[in-house]
Scaffold this active site. Structure first.
Site, PDB file in Angstrom:
ATOM      1  N   HIS A 104     -15.080  11.527  31.170  1.00 59.13           N
ATOM      2  CA  HIS A 104     -13.719  11.504  30.641  1.00 59.13           C
ATOM      3  C   HIS A 104     -12.745  11.349  31.789  1.00 59.13           C
ATOM      4  O   HIS A 104     -12.986  11.871  32.873  1.00 59.13           O
ATOM      5  CB  HIS A 104     -13.417  12.797  29.872  1.00 59.13           C
ATOM      6  CG  HIS A 104     -12.263  12.641  28.948  1.00 59.13           C
ATOM      7  ND1 HIS A 104     -10.961  12.785  29.362  1.00 59.13           N
ATOM      8  CD2 HIS A 104     -12.224  12.297  27.641  1.00 59.13           C
ATOM      9  CE1 HIS A 104     -10.160  12.544  28.338  1.00 59.13           C
ATOM     10  NE2 HIS A 104     -10.890  12.243  27.286  1.00 59.13           N
TER      11      HIS A 104
ATOM     12  N   ASP B 203     -16.918  12.137  21.615  1.00 54.03           N
ATOM     13  CA  ASP B 203     -17.718  11.156  20.879  1.00 54.03           C
ATOM     14  C   ASP B 203     -19.197  11.508  20.839  1.00 54.03           C
ATOM     15  O   ASP B 203     -19.940  10.997  20.000  1.00 54.03           O
ATOM     16  CB  ASP B 203     -17.560   9.760  21.514  1.00 54.03           C
ATOM     17  CG  ASP B 203     -16.204   9.159  21.210  1.00 54.03           C
ATOM     18  OD1 ASP B 203     -15.712   9.381  20.090  1.00 54.03           O
ATOM     19  OD2 ASP B 203     -15.640   8.502  22.083  1.00 54.03           O
TER      20      ASP B 203
HETATM   21  N1  ACO Z   1     -22.439   7.699  32.596  1.00 55.69           N
HETATM   22  C1  ACO Z   1     -22.749   7.660  33.907  1.00 55.69           C
HETATM   23  N2  ACO Z   1     -21.865   7.844  34.905  1.00 55.69           N
HETATM   24  C2  ACO Z   1     -20.606   8.085  34.548  1.00 55.69           C
HETATM   25  C3  ACO Z   1     -20.198   8.139  33.211  1.00 55.69           C
HETATM   26  C4  ACO Z   1     -21.166   7.950  32.210  1.00 55.69           C
HETATM   27  N3  ACO Z   1     -20.857   7.992  30.924  1.00 55.69           N
HETATM   28  N4  ACO Z   1     -18.881   8.384  33.162  1.00 55.69           N
HETATM   29  C5  ACO Z   1     -18.468   8.459  34.421  1.00 55.69           C
HETATM   30  N5  ACO Z   1     -19.495   8.282  35.265  1.00 55.69           N
HETATM   31  C6  ACO Z   1     -19.444   8.329  36.724  1.00 55.69           C
HETATM   32  C7  ACO Z   1     -19.133   6.939  37.247  1.00 55.69           C
HETATM   33  O1  ACO Z   1     -20.337   6.345  37.679  1.00 55.69           O
HETATM   34  C8  ACO Z   1     -18.191   7.162  38.401  1.00 55.69           C
HETATM   35  O2  ACO Z   1     -18.949   7.295  39.562  1.00 55.69           O
HETATM   36  P1  ACO Z   1     -18.458   6.611  40.937  1.00 55.69           P
HETATM   37  O3  ACO Z   1     -17.168   7.284  41.253  1.00 55.69           O
HETATM   38  O4  ACO Z   1     -19.576   6.909  41.860  1.00 55.69           O
HETATM   39  O5  ACO Z   1     -18.303   5.146  40.603  1.00 55.69           O
HETATM   40  C9  ACO Z   1     -17.531   8.500  38.120  1.00 55.69           C
HETATM   41  O6  ACO Z   1     -18.336   9.164  37.151  1.00 55.69           O
HETATM   42  C10 ACO Z   1     -16.141   8.295  37.555  1.00 55.69           C
HETATM   43  O7  ACO Z   1     -16.247   7.412  36.448  1.00 55.69           O
HETATM   44  P2  ACO Z   1     -15.164   6.343  36.057  1.00 55.69           P
HETATM   45  O8  ACO Z   1     -15.760   5.362  35.130  1.00 55.69           O
HETATM   46  O9  ACO Z   1     -14.483   5.831  37.277  1.00 55.69           O
HETATM   47  O10 ACO Z   1     -14.158   7.245  35.256  1.00 55.69           O
HETATM   48  P3  ACO Z   1     -12.998   6.733  34.358  1.00 55.69           P
HETATM   49  O11 ACO Z   1     -12.049   7.859  34.254  1.00 55.69           O
HETATM   50  O12 ACO Z   1     -12.461   5.425  34.818  1.00 55.69           O
HETATM   51  O13 ACO Z   1     -13.702   6.450  32.958  1.00 55.69           O
HETATM   52  C11 ACO Z   1     -14.759   6.802  30.906  1.00 55.69           C
HETATM   53  C12 ACO Z   1     -13.785   7.363  31.944  1.00 55.69           C
HETATM   54  C13 ACO Z   1     -14.349   5.373  30.569  1.00 55.69           C
HETATM   55  C14 ACO Z   1     -14.641   7.640  29.662  1.00 55.69           C
HETATM   56  C15 ACO Z   1     -16.185   6.842  31.491  1.00 55.69           C
HETATM   57  O14 ACO Z   1     -16.558   8.181  31.726  1.00 55.69           O
HETATM   58  C16 ACO Z   1     -17.200   6.157  30.579  1.00 55.69           C
HETATM   59  O15 ACO Z   1     -17.368   4.947  30.671  1.00 55.69           O
HETATM   60  N6  ACO Z   1     -17.862   6.945  29.670  1.00 55.69           N
HETATM   61  C17 ACO Z   1     -18.793   6.363  28.707  1.00 55.69           C
HETATM   62  C18 ACO Z   1     -18.017   5.869  27.483  1.00 55.69           C
HETATM   63  C19 ACO Z   1     -17.482   7.001  26.641  1.00 55.69           C
HETATM   64  O16 ACO Z   1     -18.189   7.930  26.295  1.00 55.69           O
HETATM   65  N7  ACO Z   1     -16.186   6.890  26.278  1.00 55.69           N
HETATM   66  C20 ACO Z   1     -15.528   7.842  25.392  1.00 55.69           C
HETATM   67  C21 ACO Z   1     -14.511   8.638  26.149  1.00 55.69           C
HETATM   68  S1  ACO Z   1     -13.752   9.851  25.119  1.00 55.69           S
HETATM   69  C22 ACO Z   1     -12.684   8.962  24.138  1.00 55.69           C
HETATM   70  O17 ACO Z   1     -12.167   7.961  24.510  1.00 55.69           O
HETATM   71  C23 ACO Z   1     -12.402   9.429  22.805  1.00 55.69           C
END
Ligand code: ACO
Length: 379
Positions: free
Chosen positions: A260, A316
């Site tokens: 998140h 989710d």
């Molecule tokens: N699986 C694996 N690694 C993850 C995940 C995940 N679901 N989420 C974050 N990370 C890791 C990333 O690899 C990243 O690592 P890095 O810094 O080494 O590259 C770090 O955590 C930060 O992640 P970002 O993607 O940069 O975080 P951001 O805030 O941009 O994205 C997001 C948030 C889009 C929700 C992301 O966590 C994701 O893609 N999750 C999966 C999709 C999901 O479940 N979305 C629903 C969110 S809740 C909602 O919208 C209602």
């Protein structure tokens, strides 16, 4: 040169009275009330009223709010007609987006952005989004849509319009809790989109149509469907660990339902939904997807800690197993999210229109410069 904040991370676009999120402490507050207390004690209608006003309703205010909603549950027949020409196999999020746009075309006062008109449309959309989603589900199954009942709540009516059977109190309460938990979440991607469209002084229907498009994406609301599709594909408890390792082994791999932008600890909504899913699994005697979810949480905890990252389940993740146990088809999970989030989107539109400033950020140009035009025959 303008400072770059990719993904607008940690950028505040305005002030708001609606909702506060403390990502370090795992707190979500709607107008001063903790989401865990609201999920435990409040109905969805009370929460919508709260999000749209200064405080919770009195019993008279609540009764009149419910009655006003019940009067406008039904959608015009032409919306059913529009839904019935959506080709088989098209995901319900497309149908919902189309229906909201259609509702806008049918509303002779769609363009007014004064507070009274925006609130009139807000009531209409909160009342009618459940009707649209249920009608589309019936139509694509070759069944007649079921007319809404004025004596049922938003949650109860939604379940009733899907099956034609009056839902049990327990199922209605689960639906109510899901609606309360998904109603509002600050400046999330779809709410930002809604506010952004409204900031041009475009109309509510255009803002909400755009928000539905944003919610649909798998990085946002679409993740609940992606979670269930992953669980279905894995198929059994033994396959969960390998699935997680495979996803994490790919460059940029994301395990759906985890992570998140704001929360660094467990999303409080996931905490509540985990308990709901556990109870439903125990009652139904079918705990496969819940057990797989727990196993996925365990493996992710281990793998993410090993990488020094704080990536926990989000709303989710457990909503997927809750919706499955309520009997919803997988591609209806994100529309159900929209049925709840319309209340939060509208709360933000009231604020945006009341004190508007055009949203217009910048990009830092990094393309070529100083080129000279040559006629096409010389290139
Ligand atoms: N699986 C694996 N690694 C993850 C995940 C995940 N679901 N989420 C974050 N990370 C890791 C990333 O690899 C990243 O690592 P890095 O810094 O080494 O590259 C770090 O955590 C930060 O992640 P970002 O993607 O940069 O975080 P951001 O805030 O941009 O994205 C997001 C948030 C889009 C929700 C992301 O966590 C994701 O893609 N999750 C999966 C999709 C999901 O479940 N979305 C629903 C969110 S809740 C909602 O919208 C209602």
């Amino acid at each position: 040169m303008a400072e770059i904040h990719r993904g607008l991370a940690d950028v505040a676009i305005d002030t708001s009275q609606v909702c506060n999120i403390d990502g370090e402490r795992g707190e979500l507050i709607y107008r001063g009330y903790d989401i865990r207390e609201l999920a435990d004690k409040a109905s969805y209608e009370e929460v919508v009223y709260l999000l749209w006003n200064d405080d919770l309703p009195t019993s008279t205010q609540l009764a009149s709010f419910r009655a006003d909603l019940a009067q406008i549950f039904a959608v015009p027949a032409s919306v059913h007609d529009a839904l019935s020409v959506v080709p088989q196999g098209v995901a319900p999020m497309h149908a919902l987006r189309t229906a909201v746009s259609m509702l806008g075309s049918l509303d002779l006062d769609a363009d007014g952005v004064d507070d009274a008109n925006v609130r009139r449309i807000g009531m209409r959309l909160v009342a009618q989004l459940p009707t649209v989603v249920a009608a589309f589900q019936r139509i694509r199954a070759g069944l007649e849509p079921i007319a809404p009942r004025a004596d049922l709540s938003v949650a109860g009516n939604f379940l009733y319009m899907l099956t034609g059977e009056e839902p049990t109190e327990a199922a209605t309460r689960v639906m109510d809790v899901a609606l309360v938990l998904h109603a509002e979440h600050g400046s999330n991607a779809s709410t930002f989109v809604a506010r952004s469209v409204a900031s041009t002084l475009s109309d509510v229907y255009s803002s909400i149509t755009a928000a539905i498009g944003s919610l649909k994406g798998p990085l946002h609301g679409g993740a609940n469907e992606a979670v269930m599709k992953a669980l279905e594909k894995i198929g059994d408890l033994a396959g969960v660990e390998q699935h997680v390792l495979d996803v994490l082994g790919k460059p940029g791999g994301r395990v759906m339902g985890f992570g998140h932008r704001v929360y660094r600890v467990l999303d409080p909504r996931a905490m509540v939904l985990r308990k709901v899913a556990e109870k439903l699994a125990a009652e139904s005697g079918d705990s496969l997807y819940f057990d797989m979810s727990l196993e996925m949480e365990r493996v992710m905890e281990r793998e993410m800690s090993a990488r020094g990252k704080q990536v926990r389940p989000n709303v989710d993740f457990f909503s997927a197993s809750v919706y499955r146990m309520l009997g919803f088809p997988t591609d209806m999970y994100t529309p159900v999210f929209a049925v709840a989030r319309i209340s939060g989107w509208m709360a933000h539109l009231y604020e945006q229109y009341a004190d508007n400033r055009l949203m217009r950020p910048r990009l830092v140009y990094q393309g070529p410069t100083g080129r000279k035009f040559r006629p096409v025959e010389d290139r």
